[in-house]
Design a protein around this motif. Structure first.
Motif, PDB file in Angstrom:
ATOM      1  N   CYS A 109     -36.099 -40.331  -7.216  1.00 30.99           N
ATOM      2  CA  CYS A 109     -35.481 -39.167  -6.594  1.00 30.99           C
ATOM      3  C   CYS A 109     -35.564 -37.945  -7.503  1.00 30.99           C
ATOM      4  CB  CYS A 109     -34.036 -39.477  -6.260  1.00 30.99           C
ATOM      5  SG  CYS A 109     -33.865 -40.874  -5.127  1.00 30.99           S
ATOM      6  N   ALA A 110     -35.193 -36.811  -6.940  1.00 31.05           N
ATOM      7  CA  ALA A 110     -35.275 -35.544  -7.674  1.00 31.05           C
ATOM      8  C   ALA A 110     -34.485 -35.608  -8.977  1.00 31.05           C
ATOM      9  CB  ALA A 110     -34.736 -34.413  -6.801  1.00 31.05           C
ATOM     10  N   LYS A 111     -35.039 -34.993 -10.020  1.00 29.06           N
ATOM     11  CA  LYS A 111     -34.307 -34.874 -11.280  1.00 29.06           C
ATOM     12  C   LYS A 111     -33.111 -33.948 -11.076  1.00 29.06           C
ATOM     13  CE  LYS A 111     -35.908 -36.679 -14.357  1.00 29.06           C
ATOM     14  NZ  LYS A 111     -35.845 -38.119 -14.720  1.00 29.06           N
ATOM     15  N   ARG A 112     -32.156 -34.053 -11.971  1.00 27.74           N
ATOM     16  CA  ARG A 112     -30.959 -33.214 -11.863  1.00 27.74           C
ATOM     17  C   ARG A 112     -31.334 -31.734 -11.949  1.00 27.74           C
ATOM     18  NH1 ARG A 112     -29.788 -30.595 -16.447  1.00 27.74           N
ATOM     19  NH2 ARG A 112     -30.364 -31.455 -18.472  1.00 27.74           N
ATOM     20  N   PRO A 113     -30.533 -30.852 -11.362  1.00 30.11           N
ATOM     21  CA  PRO A 113     -30.784 -29.416 -11.507  1.00 30.11           C
ATOM     22  C   PRO A 113     -30.792 -29.009 -12.977  1.00 30.11           C
ATOM     23  CG  PRO A 113     -29.178 -29.802  -9.776  1.00 30.11           C
ATOM     24  CD  PRO A 113     -29.406 -31.119 -10.447  1.00 30.11           C
ATOM     25  N   GLY A 114     -31.778 -28.227 -13.351  1.00 31.07           N
ATOM     26  CA  GLY A 114     -31.870 -27.762 -14.731  1.00 31.07           C
ATOM     27  C   GLY A 114     -32.524 -28.730 -15.686  1.00 31.07           C
ATOM     28  N   TRP A 115     -33.021 -29.851 -15.165  1.00 28.02           N
ATOM     29  CA  TRP A 115     -33.630 -30.858 -16.048  1.00 28.02           C
ATOM     30  C   TRP A 115     -34.893 -30.315 -16.704  1.00 28.02           C
ATOM     31  CZ3 TRP A 115     -38.399 -33.123 -16.464  1.00 28.02           C
ATOM     32  CH2 TRP A 115     -38.494 -34.277 -17.247  1.00 28.02           C
ATOM     33  N   SER A 116     -35.105 -30.722 -17.966  1.00 27.46           N
ATOM     34  CA  SER A 116     -36.358 -30.414 -18.664  1.00 27.46           C
ATOM     35  C   SER A 116     -36.604 -31.473 -19.724  1.00 27.46           C
ATOM     36  CB  SER A 116     -36.303 -29.030 -19.325  1.00 27.46           C
ATOM     37  OG  SER A 116     -35.421 -29.042 -20.435  1.00 27.46           O
ATOM     38  N   LEU A 117     -37.828 -31.571 -20.163  1.00 29.21           N
ATOM     39  CA  LEU A 117     -38.165 -32.549 -21.200  1.00 29.21           C
ATOM     40  C   LEU A 117     -37.406 -32.287 -22.501  1.00 29.21           C
ATOM     41  CD1 LEU A 117     -42.024 -32.931 -20.714  1.00 29.21           C
ATOM     42  CD2 LEU A 117     -40.310 -34.732 -20.441  1.00 29.21           C
ATOM     43  N   GLU A 118     -37.020 -31.038 -22.718  1.00 37.65           N
ATOM     44  CA  GLU A 118     -36.292 -30.709 -23.939  1.00 37.65           C
ATOM     45  C   GLU A 118     -34.962 -31.465 -24.009  1.00 37.65           C
ATOM     46  OE1 GLU A 118     -37.906 -28.498 -22.085  1.00 37.65           O
ATOM     47  OE2 GLU A 118     -39.481 -28.079 -23.571  1.00 37.65           O
ATOM     48  N   GLY A 119     -34.432 -31.834 -22.857  1.00 34.75           N
ATOM     49  CA  GLY A 119     -33.181 -32.574 -22.834  1.00 34.75           C
ATOM     50  C   GLY A 119     -33.304 -33.991 -23.353  1.00 34.75           C
ATOM     51  N   LEU A 120     -34.537 -34.452 -23.560  1.00 36.42           N
ATOM     52  CA  LEU A 120     -34.776 -35.810 -24.052  1.00 36.42           C
ATOM     53  C   LEU A 120     -35.176 -35.830 -25.522  1.00 36.42           C
ATOM     54  CD1 LEU A 120     -36.804 -37.189 -20.995  1.00 36.42           C
ATOM     55  CD2 LEU A 120     -34.333 -36.879 -21.251  1.00 36.42           C
ATOM     56  N   ALA A 121     -34.992 -34.712 -26.189  1.00 40.31           N
ATOM     57  CA  ALA A 121     -35.461 -34.587 -27.573  1.00 40.31           C
ATOM     58  C   ALA A 121     -34.789 -35.568 -28.521  1.00 40.31           C
ATOM     59  CB  ALA A 121     -35.233 -33.156 -28.059  1.00 40.31           C
ATOM     60  N   ASP A 122     -33.605 -36.058 -28.168  1.00 41.16           N
ATOM     61  CA  ASP A 122     -32.872 -36.958 -29.054  1.00 41.16           C
ATOM     62  C   ASP A 122     -33.244 -38.424 -28.867  1.00 41.16           C
ATOM     63  OD1 ASP A 122     -30.938 -37.124 -31.147  1.00 41.16           O
ATOM     64  OD2 ASP A 122     -29.494 -37.967 -29.714  1.00 41.16           O
ATOM     65  N   ALA A 123     -34.225 -38.702 -28.004  1.00 46.63           N
ATOM     66  CA  ALA A 123     -34.635 -40.094 -27.780  1.00 46.63           C
ATOM     67  C   ALA A 123     -35.210 -40.686 -29.056  1.00 46.63           C
ATOM     68  CB  ALA A 123     -35.678 -40.149 -26.666  1.00 46.63           C
ATOM     69  N   PRO A 124     -34.767 -41.881 -29.463  1.00 46.43           N
ATOM     70  CA  PRO A 124     -35.261 -42.513 -30.694  1.00 46.43           C
ATOM     71  C   PRO A 124     -36.624 -43.173 -30.469  1.00 46.43           C
ATOM     72  CG  PRO A 124     -33.612 -43.909 -29.692  1.00 46.43           C
ATOM     73  CD  PRO A 124     -33.687 -42.670 -28.831  1.00 46.43           C
ATOM     74  N   LEU A 125     -37.637 -42.355 -30.227  1.00 44.91           N
ATOM     75  CA  LEU A 125     -38.973 -42.884 -29.941  1.00 44.91           C
ATOM     76  C   LEU A 125     -39.577 -43.491 -31.201  1.00 44.91           C
ATOM     77  CD1 LEU A 125     -40.334 -40.008 -27.682  1.00 44.91           C
ATOM     78  CD2 LEU A 125     -38.995 -42.025 -27.051  1.00 44.91           C
ATOM     79  N   GLY A 126     -40.317 -44.564 -31.009  1.00 42.75           N
ATOM     80  CA  GLY A 126     -40.930 -45.243 -32.139  1.00 42.75           C
ATOM     81  C   GLY A 126     -39.958 -46.110 -32.917  1.00 42.75           C
ATOM     82  N   ARG A 127     -38.727 -46.198 -32.453  1.00 45.14           N
ATOM     83  CA  ARG A 127     -37.720 -47.034 -33.093  1.00 45.14           C
ATOM     84  C   ARG A 127     -37.452 -48.271 -32.243  1.00 45.14           C
ATOM     85  NH1 ARG A 127     -34.295 -45.023 -36.855  1.00 45.14           N
ATOM     86  NH2 ARG A 127     -33.911 -47.279 -37.137  1.00 45.14           N
ATOM     87  N   SER A 128     -37.004 -49.325 -32.888  1.00 40.82           N
ATOM     88  CA  SER A 128     -36.659 -50.546 -32.182  1.00 40.82           C
ATOM     89  C   SER A 128     -35.374 -50.361 -31.394  1.00 40.82           C
ATOM     90  CB  SER A 128     -36.483 -51.698 -33.171  1.00 40.82           C
ATOM     91  OG  SER A 128     -35.959 -52.846 -32.514  1.00 40.82           O
ATOM     92  N   HIS A 129     -35.363 -50.900 -30.201  1.00 40.53           N
ATOM     93  CA  HIS A 129     -34.130 -50.888 -29.420  1.00 40.53           C
ATOM     94  C   HIS A 129     -33.072 -51.795 -30.041  1.00 40.53           C
ATOM     95  CE1 HIS A 129     -36.376 -54.369 -28.050  1.00 40.53           C
ATOM     96  NE2 HIS A 129     -35.295 -54.840 -27.453  1.00 40.53           N
ATOM     97  N   ARG A 130     -33.514 -52.637 -30.987  1.00 37.08           N
ATOM     98  CA  ARG A 130     -32.573 -53.526 -31.679  1.00 37.08           C
ATOM     99  C   ARG A 130     -32.026 -52.906 -32.963  1.00 37.08           C
ATOM    100  NH1 ARG A 130     -36.679 -57.122 -29.862  1.00 37.08           N
ATOM    101  NH2 ARG A 130     -35.906 -58.500 -28.206  1.00 37.08           N
ATOM    102  N   ALA A 131     -32.593 -51.773 -33.350  1.00 37.60           N
ATOM    103  CA  ALA A 131     -32.027 -51.053 -34.490  1.00 37.60           C
ATOM    104  C   ALA A 131     -30.692 -50.445 -34.064  1.00 37.60           C
ATOM    105  CB  ALA A 131     -32.987 -49.958 -34.940  1.00 37.60           C
ATOM    106  N   LYS A 132     -29.877 -50.068 -35.029  1.00 36.56           N
ATOM    107  CA  LYS A 132     -28.550 -49.539 -34.708  1.00 36.56           C
ATOM    108  C   LYS A 132     -28.648 -48.338 -33.779  1.00 36.56           C
ATOM    109  CE  LYS A 132     -24.204 -47.938 -36.729  1.00 36.56           C
ATOM    110  NZ  LYS A 132     -24.061 -46.833 -35.766  1.00 36.56           N
ATOM    111  N   ILE A 133     -29.614 -47.455 -34.015  1.00 33.77           N
ATOM    112  CA  ILE A 133     -29.730 -46.267 -33.169  1.00 33.77           C
ATOM    113  C   ILE A 133     -30.069 -46.636 -31.732  1.00 33.77           C
ATOM    114  CG2 ILE A 133     -32.178 -45.887 -33.756  1.00 33.77           C
ATOM    115  CD1 ILE A 133     -31.579 -42.877 -33.631  1.00 33.77           C
ATOM    116  N   GLY A 134     -30.908 -47.650 -31.556  1.00 32.81           N
ATOM    117  CA  GLY A 134     -31.258 -48.105 -30.222  1.00 32.81           C
ATOM    118  C   GLY A 134     -30.075 -48.756 -29.530  1.00 32.81           C
ATOM    119  N   LYS A 135     -29.372 -49.608 -30.231  1.00 28.66           N
ATOM    120  CA  LYS A 135     -28.189 -50.267 -29.654  1.00 28.66           C
ATOM    121  C   LYS A 135     -27.114 -49.255 -29.300  1.00 28.66           C
ATOM    122  CE  LYS A 135     -28.695 -54.802 -31.898  1.00 28.66           C
ATOM    123  NZ  LYS A 135     -28.066 -55.767 -32.832  1.00 28.66           N
TER     124      LYS A 135
END
Length: 391
Positions: free
Chosen positions: A21-47
């Motif tokens: 479905c449609a993204k929220r009003p005002g959505w942009s990729l910049e809102g995902l800048a805090d995603a812990p990419l390249g990190r394990s989901h089992r690391a503390k940051i991922g959990k």
């Protein structure tokens, strides 16, 4: 009478798909800048991120404190299948269906699980089965909102508080847009890509204390693949409900879900989400009421969805041509709107009667639906004119 002249106003966002479905009003990729990419989901940051997603889900969806919330693989389908394969079989089960996804759960239980004691209550598109015939001393499986029919249950009053069986509810196009009565629901499932416009592939499984008790006291006669297992050694795998997912999640998708939940909080939470969906559906309802060619697939106004609004073409000049021609006419309308860039992905679901399906959930702006309505008339009149010219 409408005209084949194109309307002057266009929707600012033409995304009216019923999933994703449609993204929220005002959505942009910049809102995902805090995603812990390249990190394990089992690391503390991922959990921590996964735990935050669960905590925000509980807050925004108003899930009771003693219900467990887990992030699971394979979208809403995965969540429903986990529930069916893990919980059913100890008691007889009543399967309730009135559109394609509910019918799919019937098929899984009857032909895949092959349970011996199954009763099926089905209704055609546009209607609900007779809910008074359901026996809640048995387990019951149903969808809250039929995504492909636009028919929902009005409330949970048909479910008794003193039921003996479990209620398993596929709520994927109802959650965050319709008020779920958790006291009457033992299993609730949905996917991120529906009402909050999240990304696909992840599902949510919500379990009541009664559902957890069943998991701990009942062992299915069939083997469960790892991806379905909610218990180990006779105990609940608690980590699933704290952010320790069964398989590897996309942390980018997790961040997107958190972004959507934070947006929901910022605008007023569940009450505002429901109000936005109601206002959106009202725009379409008003237009249908004033139209001589458009109708609601859902017959009873009390059971009409405020998210997946399904519409029928009722003009006798078109319907009299037969089912195949009607389907081609609706498809041509959808194609014309797509080419104009004013509405994407609004064709009826492939198993549903020919027509239109317009998503009206909270991430859609009411102004966009208001701009879309004249375009529906334009597409209809344009295709009807072409039909006459070809005759």
């Amino acid at each position: 009478m409408t005209s084949t002249t194109k309307p002057g106003l266009r929707p600012a966002n033409p995304n009216f798909s019923s999933g994703p479905c449609a993204k929220r009003p005002g959505w942009s990729l910049e809102g995902l800048a805090d995603a812990p990419l390249g990190r394990s989901h089992r690391a503390k940051i991922g959990k921590d991120k996964l735990a935050l997603a669960i905590d925000l889900t509980r807050e925004v969806l108003q899930v009771p404190a003693d219900y467990r919330i887990g992030i699971v693989p394979a979208s809403d389908t995965g969540a429903v299948e986990m529930a069916l394969w893990s919980l059913l079989g100890e008691h007889g089960v009543d399967m309730v269906a009135w559109e394609s996804f509910g019918a799919g759960w019937v098929t899984d239980v009857v032909k895949q699980l092959k349970l011996a004691d199954v009763r099926t209550f089905e209704a055609p598109y546009g209607e609900l089965p007779d809910l008074s015939k359901i026996d809640f001393d048995r387990d019951v499986v149903f969808t809250w909102n039929g995504t492909t029919s636009g028919v929902r249950v009005a409330d949970a009053d048909f479910i008794p508080a003193d039921r003996k069986g479990l209620t398993i509810c596929d709520a994927t196009s109802a959650a965050f847009a319709q008020r779920l009565d958790f006291a009457k629901l033992d299993v609730v499932t949905y996917s991120w890509q529906k009402a909050l416009g999240g990304e696909g592939a992840h599902g949510v499984l919500i379990l009541s204390p009664r559902a957890v008790e069943r998991l701990l006291t009942y062992k299915p006669a069939w083997p469960l693949p790892k991806i379905f297992r909610l218990t180990s050694g006779g105990k609940l795998i608690e980590g699933i409900f704290k952010g320790e997912t069964i398989n590897t999640p996309s942390m980018l998708c997790v961040e997107d879900y958190i972004d959507a939940l934070n947006w929901a909080k910022s605008i007023g939470g569940l009450d505002t989400l429901i109000a936005r969906a109601d206002a959106n559906a009202a725009v379409v309802e008003k237009h249908v009421a004033q139209s001589d060619w458009l109708g609601n697939l859902a017959i009873d106004p009390a059971t009409r969805s405020n998210t997946s609004v399904c519409l029928s073409i009722v003009d006798p000049a078109v319907t009299s041509l037969g089912a195949e021609a009607l389907a081609a006419f609706a498809k041509a309308m959808v194609s014309a709107l797509d080419k104009e860039g004013v509405a994407y992905d609004i064709g009826a679901y492939r198993d549903a009667p020919p027509g239109l399906r317009i998503w009206c959930g909270a991430t859609v702006e009411t102004s966009d639906l208001e701009a879309l309505m004249p375009w529906l008339d334009w597409a209809f009149e344009t295709q009807k004119a072409a039909l006459k010219a070809a005759a």
